[in-house]
Design a protein around this motif. Sequence first.
Motif, PDB file in Angstrom:
ATOM      1  N   PRO A  42       0.804  -1.233   0.000  1.00  0.00           N
ATOM      2  CA  PRO A  42       0.000   0.000   0.000  1.00  0.00           C
ATOM      3  C   PRO A  42       0.830   1.273   0.000  1.00  0.00           C
ATOM      4  O   PRO A  42       0.494   2.240  -0.694  1.00  0.00           O
ATOM      5  N   GLU A  43       1.915   1.309   0.780  1.00  0.00           N
ATOM      6  CA  GLU A  43       2.724   2.526   0.861  1.00  0.00           C
ATOM      7  C   GLU A  43       3.366   2.855  -0.489  1.00  0.00           C
ATOM      8  O   GLU A  43       3.487   4.029  -0.869  1.00  0.00           O
ATOM      9  N   ARG A  44       3.792   1.827  -1.217  1.00  0.00           N
ATOM     10  CA  ARG A  44       4.390   2.063  -2.529  1.00  0.00           C
ATOM     11  C   ARG A  44       3.343   2.574  -3.513  1.00  0.00           C
ATOM     12  O   ARG A  44       3.599   3.489  -4.308  1.00  0.00           O
ATOM     13  N   LEU A  45       2.161   1.987  -3.470  1.00  0.00           N
ATOM     14  CA  LEU A  45       1.085   2.425  -4.349  1.00  0.00           C
ATOM     15  C   LEU A  45       0.712   3.879  -4.076  1.00  0.00           C
ATOM     16  O   LEU A  45       0.476   4.667  -5.002  1.00  0.00           O
ATOM     17  N   ALA A  46       0.689   4.248  -2.803  1.00  0.00           N
ATOM     18  CA  ALA A  46       0.348   5.624  -2.439  1.00  0.00           C
ATOM     19  C   ALA A  46       1.384   6.611  -2.963  1.00  0.00           C
ATOM     20  O   ALA A  46       1.041   7.725  -3.392  1.00  0.00           O
ATOM     21  N   ARG A  47       2.650   6.203  -2.953  1.00  0.00           N
ATOM     22  CA  ARG A  47       3.721   7.094  -3.425  1.00  0.00           C
ATOM     23  C   ARG A  47       3.541   7.441  -4.906  1.00  0.00           C
ATOM     24  O   ARG A  47       3.663   8.602  -5.308  1.00  0.00           O
ATOM     25  N   VAL A  48       3.294   6.435  -5.747  1.00  0.00           N
ATOM     26  CA  VAL A  48       3.192   6.725  -7.178  1.00  0.00           C
ATOM     27  C   VAL A  48       1.878   7.428  -7.500  1.00  0.00           C
ATOM     28  O   VAL A  48       1.817   8.262  -8.416  1.00  0.00           O
ATOM     29  N   MET A  49       0.830   7.118  -6.754  1.00  0.00           N
ATOM     30  CA  MET A  49      -0.449   7.787  -6.975  1.00  0.00           C
ATOM     31  C   MET A  49      -0.325   9.273  -6.661  1.00  0.00           C
ATOM     32  O   MET A  49      -0.886  10.124  -7.373  1.00  0.00           O
ATOM     33  N   ALA A  50       0.445   9.598  -5.630  1.00  0.00           N
ATOM     34  CA  ALA A  50       0.639  11.002  -5.262  1.00  0.00           C
ATOM     35  C   ALA A  50       1.391  11.777  -6.339  1.00  0.00           C
ATOM     36  O   ALA A  50       1.276  13.001  -6.419  1.00  0.00           O
ATOM     37  N   ARG A  51       2.159  11.055  -7.181  1.00  0.00           N
ATOM     38  CA  ARG A  51       2.907  11.711  -8.247  1.00  0.00           C
ATOM     39  C   ARG A  51       2.164  11.711  -9.572  1.00  0.00           C
ATOM     40  O   ARG A  51       2.683  12.196 -10.581  1.00  0.00           O
ATOM     41  N   GLY A  52       0.936  11.141  -9.623  1.00  0.00           N
ATOM     42  CA  GLY A  52       0.136  11.221 -10.834  1.00  0.00           C
ATOM     43  C   GLY A  52      -0.072   9.931 -11.583  1.00  0.00           C
ATOM     44  O   GLY A  52      -0.757   9.911 -12.619  1.00  0.00           O
ATOM     45  N   ALA A  53       0.497   8.819 -11.105  1.00  0.00           N
ATOM     46  CA  ALA A  53       0.285   7.531 -11.759  1.00  0.00           C
ATOM     47  C   ALA A  53      -1.027   6.913 -11.288  1.00  0.00           C
ATOM     48  O   ALA A  53      -1.547   7.252 -10.214  1.00  0.00           O
ATOM     49  N   GLU A  54      -1.569   5.993 -12.068  1.00  0.00           N
ATOM     50  CA  GLU A  54      -2.742   5.228 -11.672  1.00  0.00           C
ATOM     51  C   GLU A  54      -2.245   3.982 -10.954  1.00  0.00           C
ATOM     52  O   GLU A  54      -1.596   3.122 -11.565  1.00  0.00           O
TER      53      GLU A  54
END
Length: 394
Positions: free
Chosen positions: A213-225
């Motif tokens: 989850p933490e990794r997913l949150a990092r990329v989502m915060a930068r604009g990735a799906e």
Amino acid sequence: MKAAVWHGKRDVRIDEVPDPAVKEPTDAVIRVTSSGLCGSDLHLYEVLAPFMTPGDILGHEPLGVVEETGAEVTSLRPGDRVVVPFQIACGRCWMCRNGLQTQCETTAVREQGSGAALFGYTKLYGSVPGAQAEYLRVPQAQYGPLKVPADVPDDRYLYLSDVLPTAWQAVEYAAVPPGGSVAVLGLGPIGDMACRIALHRGAGKVFGIDLVPERLARVMARGAEALDLTQHDDIAQTVRDRTDGRGPDAVIDAVGMEAHGGGGASVGKMMQALPGLLPDRIAEKLAGKAGVDRLTALYLAIDMVRRGGTVSLSGVYGGMADPMPMLRLFDKQIQLRMGQANVHRWVPDILPLLGDGDPLGVDDFATHHMPLAEAPEAYRMFQHKEAAKIVLKP
């Protein structure tokens, strides 16, 4: 000096070892101020143990200050602040002149059939003492180290040693068309940075796929799906559904040999573990000739990418007998590119992005800064995915 030393599978210790010294006129010695912990280091911690020797010093992502130089190192002087690429390259041979520094003909480890020597990375790549240490001897210092400003925090330039050029090359090799789509499998440091670079370079859709989850949150915060692997029965179909039914233009496999998964992954895990149960010489021979990786991520990439698309491998694979789905690759007309990153080749492209704007978010990329003395705990945390990126401070 103190250094992080390999003693066996999942056994990293801080030992007192001899200080390095200039041995060749092209050497330099640097005092390390920051040293990254890389996903590739975890391969040594676990899977590539047959190629390690107790006493090997780990690490290949250093930034520090020049202490001493050999007579032929005229571009550096004591006091210069430098970041050191993970590969050791001469800058003069045909391969280096053509932007293939990982294939350097001067430092190639020919007895192992390997390319350029690497810091802190098994006898396959020269058993060169690594950078998770207070000091580092840098061969080919007339070319390798990159001078960086002295008045900014280490993290601004540290990732030029590996993370930035590796992720940049992964995106370059993916050949995502302007406004096109790319899926990134695995959101460790390289996958995370590849998502950022792909977005910066104009990809229209970037899918970041992981199960942490933490990794997913990092990329989502930068604009990735962000797509959680555990929440989709058929992740390849999910991505196809979001790309007009075809699949993405490219897939970047930033996982490599230790992919999670069932079925074939379980067999691969057993085959990876087998050499570790054998005497050292037999284990090394078996792994070097008949090693098999866990190929779940690669198979997923091949399944997911659109026909005529590209699969870019930045995750490390080490198997010599991996079964490849050649019919599928041929039928889908897939382009496949891979390899260790050629650091100097990509530095001119990356340097302009390390200014005050920090579009790739390097300043806060690390989640943990830890003293070198805590390296054993850092390895444990990183393997258990309790940290996204760790920087050790000697």
